[in-house]
Design a protein around this motif. Sequence first.
Motif, PDB file in Angstrom:
ATOM      1  N   ALA A 553      44.621  24.980  53.600  1.00 35.74           N
ATOM      2  CA  ALA A 553      45.503  23.886  53.992  1.00 35.74           C
ATOM      3  C   ALA A 553      46.923  24.340  54.241  1.00 35.74           C
ATOM      4  O   ALA A 553      47.638  23.776  55.080  1.00 35.74           O
ATOM      5  N   LEU A 554      47.359  25.385  53.538  1.00 36.14           N
ATOM      6  CA  LEU A 554      48.731  25.845  53.673  1.00 36.14           C
ATOM      7  C   LEU A 554      48.890  26.899  54.754  1.00 36.14           C
ATOM      8  O   LEU A 554      49.757  26.809  55.628  1.00 36.14           O
ATOM      9  N   LYS A 555      48.055  27.890  54.729  1.00 33.92           N
ATOM     10  CA  LYS A 555      48.201  29.041  55.624  1.00 33.92           C
ATOM     11  C   LYS A 555      47.352  28.950  56.881  1.00 33.92           C
ATOM     12  O   LYS A 555      47.441  29.805  57.752  1.00 33.92           O
ATOM     13  N   GLY A 556      46.516  27.949  56.990  1.00 29.68           N
ATOM     14  CA  GLY A 556      45.568  27.872  58.100  1.00 29.68           C
ATOM     15  C   GLY A 556      44.287  28.602  57.760  1.00 29.68           C
ATOM     16  O   GLY A 556      43.192  28.060  57.876  1.00 29.68           O
ATOM     17  N   ASN A 557      44.418  29.861  57.350  1.00 30.20           N
ATOM     18  CA  ASN A 557      43.283  30.658  56.897  1.00 30.20           C
ATOM     19  C   ASN A 557      43.747  31.621  55.816  1.00 30.20           C
ATOM     20  O   ASN A 557      44.909  32.039  55.789  1.00 30.20           O
ATOM     21  N   THR A 558      42.843  31.964  54.949  1.00 30.72           N
ATOM     22  CA  THR A 558      43.036  33.097  54.056  1.00 30.72           C
ATOM     23  C   THR A 558      41.940  34.105  54.359  1.00 30.72           C
ATOM     24  O   THR A 558      40.969  33.794  55.059  1.00 30.72           O
ATOM     25  N   ILE A 559      42.092  35.314  53.843  1.00 36.49           N
ATOM     26  CA  ILE A 559      41.135  36.383  54.112  1.00 36.49           C
ATOM     27  C   ILE A 559      40.257  36.616  52.898  1.00 36.49           C
ATOM     28  O   ILE A 559      40.751  36.748  51.777  1.00 36.49           O
ATOM     29  N   LYS A 560      38.951  36.649  53.132  1.00 33.71           N
ATOM     30  CA  LYS A 560      38.012  37.042  52.081  1.00 33.71           C
ATOM     31  C   LYS A 560      37.330  38.329  52.517  1.00 33.71           C
ATOM     32  O   LYS A 560      36.890  38.462  53.665  1.00 33.71           O
ATOM     33  N   ALA A 561      37.240  39.277  51.586  1.00 31.70           N
ATOM     34  CA  ALA A 561      36.610  40.568  51.871  1.00 31.70           C
ATOM     35  C   ALA A 561      35.323  40.727  51.089  1.00 31.70           C
ATOM     36  O   ALA A 561      35.232  40.340  49.917  1.00 31.70           O
ATOM     37  N   PHE A 562      34.326  41.279  51.760  1.00 32.15           N
ATOM     38  CA  PHE A 562      33.055  41.645  51.132  1.00 32.15           C
ATOM     39  C   PHE A 562      32.993  43.169  51.158  1.00 32.15           C
ATOM     40  O   PHE A 562      33.091  43.781  52.226  1.00 32.15           O
ATOM     41  N   VAL A 563      32.839  43.773  49.992  1.00 29.44           N
ATOM     42  CA  VAL A 563      33.007  45.213  49.855  1.00 29.44           C
ATOM     43  C   VAL A 563      31.774  45.867  49.238  1.00 29.44           C
ATOM     44  O   VAL A 563      31.245  45.388  48.229  1.00 29.44           O
ATOM     45  N   ILE A 564      31.300  46.952  49.884  1.00 28.40           N
ATOM     46  CA  ILE A 564      30.261  47.815  49.318  1.00 28.40           C
ATOM     47  C   ILE A 564      30.948  49.067  48.778  1.00 28.40           C
ATOM     48  O   ILE A 564      31.710  49.719  49.502  1.00 28.40           O
ATOM     49  N   LEU A 565      30.683  49.388  47.524  1.00 26.84           N
ATOM     50  CA  LEU A 565      31.324  50.540  46.902  1.00 26.84           C
ATOM     51  C   LEU A 565      30.508  51.803  47.109  1.00 26.84           C
ATOM     52  O   LEU A 565      29.293  51.753  47.312  1.00 26.84           O
ATOM     53  N   ARG A 566      31.194  52.923  47.035  1.00 26.08           N
ATOM     54  CA  ARG A 566      30.508  54.207  47.081  1.00 26.08           C
ATOM     55  C   ARG A 566      29.721  54.407  45.793  1.00 26.08           C
ATOM     56  O   ARG A 566      30.029  53.815  44.753  1.00 26.08           O
ATOM     57  N   ASP A 567      28.691  55.238  45.886  1.00 25.27           N
ATOM     58  CA  ASP A 567      27.874  55.535  44.715  1.00 25.27           C
ATOM     59  C   ASP A 567      28.748  56.049  43.578  1.00 25.27           C
ATOM     60  O   ASP A 567      29.628  56.902  43.784  1.00 25.27           O
ATOM     61  N   ARG A 569      30.892  54.276  41.797  1.00 23.99           N
ATOM     62  CA  ARG A 569      32.051  53.413  41.535  1.00 23.99           C
ATOM     63  C   ARG A 569      31.577  52.055  41.046  1.00 23.99           C
ATOM     64  O   ARG A 569      30.594  51.503  41.549  1.00 23.99           O
ATOM     65  N   GLN A 570      32.282  51.507  40.085  1.00 23.03           N
ATOM     66  CA  GLN A 570      31.901  50.247  39.465  1.00 23.03           C
ATOM     67  C   GLN A 570      32.878  49.138  39.839  1.00 23.03           C
ATOM     68  O   GLN A 570      34.094  49.348  39.866  1.00 23.03           O
ATOM     69  N   PRO A 571      32.345  47.940  40.138  1.00 22.50           N
ATOM     70  CA  PRO A 571      33.224  46.816  40.455  1.00 22.50           C
ATOM     71  C   PRO A 571      33.959  46.320  39.213  1.00 22.50           C
ATOM     72  O   PRO A 571      33.552  46.593  38.087  1.00 22.50           O
ATOM     73  N   GLY A 572      35.033  45.605  39.442  1.00 24.12           N
ATOM     74  CA  GLY A 572      35.786  45.045  38.329  1.00 24.12           C
ATOM     75  C   GLY A 572      37.128  44.533  38.802  1.00 24.12           C
ATOM     76  O   GLY A 572      37.564  44.784  39.932  1.00 24.12           O
ATOM     77  N   ASP A 573      37.807  43.808  37.913  1.00 27.84           N
ATOM     78  CA  ASP A 573      39.103  43.226  38.269  1.00 27.84           C
ATOM     79  C   ASP A 573      40.138  44.304  38.570  1.00 27.84           C
ATOM     80  O   ASP A 573      40.992  44.133  39.446  1.00 27.84           O
ATOM     81  N   LYS A 574      40.067  45.413  37.812  1.00 31.21           N
ATOM     82  CA  LYS A 574      41.019  46.504  38.053  1.00 31.21           C
ATOM     83  C   LYS A 574      40.881  47.040  39.470  1.00 31.21           C
ATOM     84  O   LYS A 574      41.867  47.276  40.177  1.00 31.21           O
ATOM     85  N   LEU A 575      39.636  47.216  39.933  1.00 40.42           N
ATOM     86  CA  LEU A 575      39.417  47.733  41.277  1.00 40.42           C
ATOM     87  C   LEU A 575      39.848  46.713  42.327  1.00 40.42           C
ATOM     88  O   LEU A 575      40.393  47.080  43.374  1.00 40.42           O
ATOM     89  N   LYS A 576      39.624  45.432  42.057  1.00 35.74           N
ATOM     90  CA  LYS A 576      40.092  44.402  42.989  1.00 35.74           C
ATOM     91  C   LYS A 576      41.606  44.491  43.161  1.00 35.74           C
ATOM     92  O   LYS A 576      42.128  44.410  44.285  1.00 35.74           O
ATOM     93  N   ASN A 577      42.312  44.656  42.057  1.00 34.46           N
ATOM     94  CA  ASN A 577      43.767  44.776  42.140  1.00 34.46           C
ATOM     95  C   ASN A 577      44.177  46.029  42.901  1.00 34.46           C
ATOM     96  O   ASN A 577      45.122  46.009  43.695  1.00 34.46           O
ATOM     97  N   ASP A 578      43.447  47.131  42.661  1.00 34.97           N
ATOM     98  CA  ASP A 578      43.747  48.374  43.364  1.00 34.97           C
ATOM     99  C   ASP A 578      43.572  48.203  44.874  1.00 34.97           C
ATOM    100  O   ASP A 578      44.385  48.691  45.675  1.00 34.97           O
ATOM    101  N   LEU A 579      42.498  47.517  45.270  1.00 29.26           N
ATOM    102  CA  LEU A 579      42.222  47.327  46.697  1.00 29.26           C
ATOM    103  C   LEU A 579      43.267  46.411  47.334  1.00 29.26           C
ATOM    104  O   LEU A 579      43.707  46.638  48.470  1.00 29.26           O
ATOM    105  N   THR A 580      43.654  45.371  46.611  1.00 25.93           N
ATOM    106  CA  THR A 580      44.677  44.465  47.115  1.00 25.93           C
ATOM    107  C   THR A 580      45.985  45.213  47.344  1.00 25.93           C
ATOM    108  O   THR A 580      46.649  45.072  48.389  1.00 25.93           O
ATOM    109  N   TYR A 581      46.352  46.035  46.381  1.00 22.02           N
ATOM    110  CA  TYR A 581      47.573  46.835  46.489  1.00 22.02           C
ATOM    111  C   TYR A 581      47.472  47.830  47.643  1.00 22.02           C
ATOM    112  O   TYR A 581      48.431  48.047  48.394  1.00 22.02           O
ATOM    113  N   HIS A 582      46.276  48.405  47.808  1.00 22.50           N
ATOM    114  CA  HIS A 582      46.054  49.376  48.882  1.00 22.50           C
ATOM    115  C   HIS A 582      46.228  48.721  50.256  1.00 22.50           C
ATOM    116  O   HIS A 582      46.860  49.299  51.152  1.00 22.50           O
TER     117      HIS A 582
END
Length: 632
Positions: A553-567, A569-582
């Motif tokens: 409603a505010l921005k028109g659209n937001t971005i959602k990412a679907f990510v496959i990790l390399r063998d 590597r484990q998913p988690g909140d820390k990695l989400k933050n790392d990817l966002t920062y990247h």
Amino acid sequence: MAENFNVRLNEAKYYTPEASCREQSWIGDYNRAYQAFLADPDGFWDSAARELEWFQPWDQVREWEYPHARWFVNAKLNITYNCLDRHAHSQRRNKVALMWRGETEDEERILTYRQLLQEVCRFANGLSRLGVRKGDRVCIYMPVVPEQIVAMLACARIGAIHTVVFGGFGVSALNQRIRGTAAKVVITADFTYRRGKAIPLKNIVEEAVVKAPSVERIVILRRDAEKPVEIHPEMEVDYHDLMNGVGRECPPEPMDAEDPLFILYTSGTTGSPKGIVHACGGYMVGTYYTTKHIFDVKDSDIYWCTADPGWITGHSYGVYGPLLNGATCLITETTPDYPTPATNWDLIEEYGVTIFYTAPTAIRMFMRVGEEWPNRYNLSSLRILGSVGEPLNPEAFEWFYQTIGKGRCPIVDTWWQTETGMQMLTTTIGEPMRPGFVGKPIPGVVADVVDKTGKPVPPGTGGLLVIKEPWPSMMRTIWNDDERYCKYWDTIPGCYTAADLAVKDEDGYIMVIGRSDDLIVVAGHNIGTAEVESALVSHEAVAEAAVIGKPDALKGNTIKAFVILRDGRQPGDKLKNDLTYHVRLTLGPIAIPSEIEFVRSLPKTRSGKIMRRVLKAQELGMDPGDISTLEE
């Protein structure tokens, strides 16, 4: 649309090819060759066409009545004569044309040009025995075996129009294509192999033809001689029985240059699949010319295009293009990561492959499992690497160039479509390569990046990729829907609009960003999905990524990412933050995904393109539309 879509280009670097690559470059000087084409386009294509054999010459090279073109007007030819006879009746008579490898090492077959010609003629005579005539449509639904290519060429030999359907499609998709073309004959096999399992095809065909009244006969290749499937004689005939008692000579049917050669279905982002029609003469010249020069094909090359012949890449650069050039082609029924991730590298070493043409999605899959697999094999035979199907992101380019090519093989990244029939943009061998950029229009093609009015946009500014002049292998129409064909030329008057977003740098190199319908507008800023995905994949933990826009409603659209990790590597909140920062550091805050979901797979077509609209439909609870090309 493009005014605020500025792409950061200054970080991209150039790779200068080795001196040997520059010396073997077919054009020597790209700018000089391209200017020579612009000075005399008809003379350029006339010269290319005269390298092939024609039964009757053309009255004029092209006849352009916007938006329809005729090429090599009133000329007569048969593409199989150029693919087979002119080699089999020359010093290439006993040269290997096809090398086929099944899923296991003991499954191997080799056909010389003489043998392939004989097989094609025998099967063409068999089809004639069934009543197949010039202009009839024949549907080919087969695994990747030599008989699949024989069937395609046999149809072309007698003037029948083939429509090849990928062997992974189900009943509904197959039925739609059979009915769409009113196919008279369907050619199939009892089964195909995938990952060690036999997947039945005959059963699918039997269901698909129930509501396809045009089908008169089904030809079945029975691969299991010990347990042959039952043949129902009222409709079905065995592939080999069809050729019993027929001669091994079949005169090639003289075809007008504008006669249809094949119909190949492709899905758009909306609507039903489109039956793209390609014509005999122009398609022959376009695929011959590009295969010869873009890949620098030599008589000693072992050429491997990994695409299934059920797709346009398999048609143009797995069958017709290389055979027109008298190449030795490797075809396989193998899966690149079965039984190990080393299958492709093993085959390259064993067969001495010199030209390797594959897809970015496969390259990223290889990246995911690491360098140890290719490093076990001797890949020194390779001299040219090729990429096709979607944008080759810089990280994948680097890995392909360094790990597989060892920094010495030029990468021929290519942009083209089912509709174009042949490659249109690339970095020709010998020219500096720029990771992330496909390259420039090849001599013979007039392309540009423009705004929605057709005006060229400044360097560094995104716009629509268009083709401004006709080319020989352009599609002629959409089967039974010429109005839909005309829309390609009506979006921007005077141009063929590819529906791809692109950006051009100061040197004329073009980066394909992604489909125009994959543009995400966030707070008034246009963000290309491929750009965000490339930023995510550049992180060491990410193997593949896809992004979509979600209404906000505010921005028109937001971005959602679907990510496959390399063998490993484990998913988690820390990695989400790392990817966002990247992504923040790579593209800026406007491109940061608001959501990141870790997934095991992404919906893709069989040609490797990510179907983002399927992800978006699932996310929003909507109908995904046509998904007939979705990989299982």
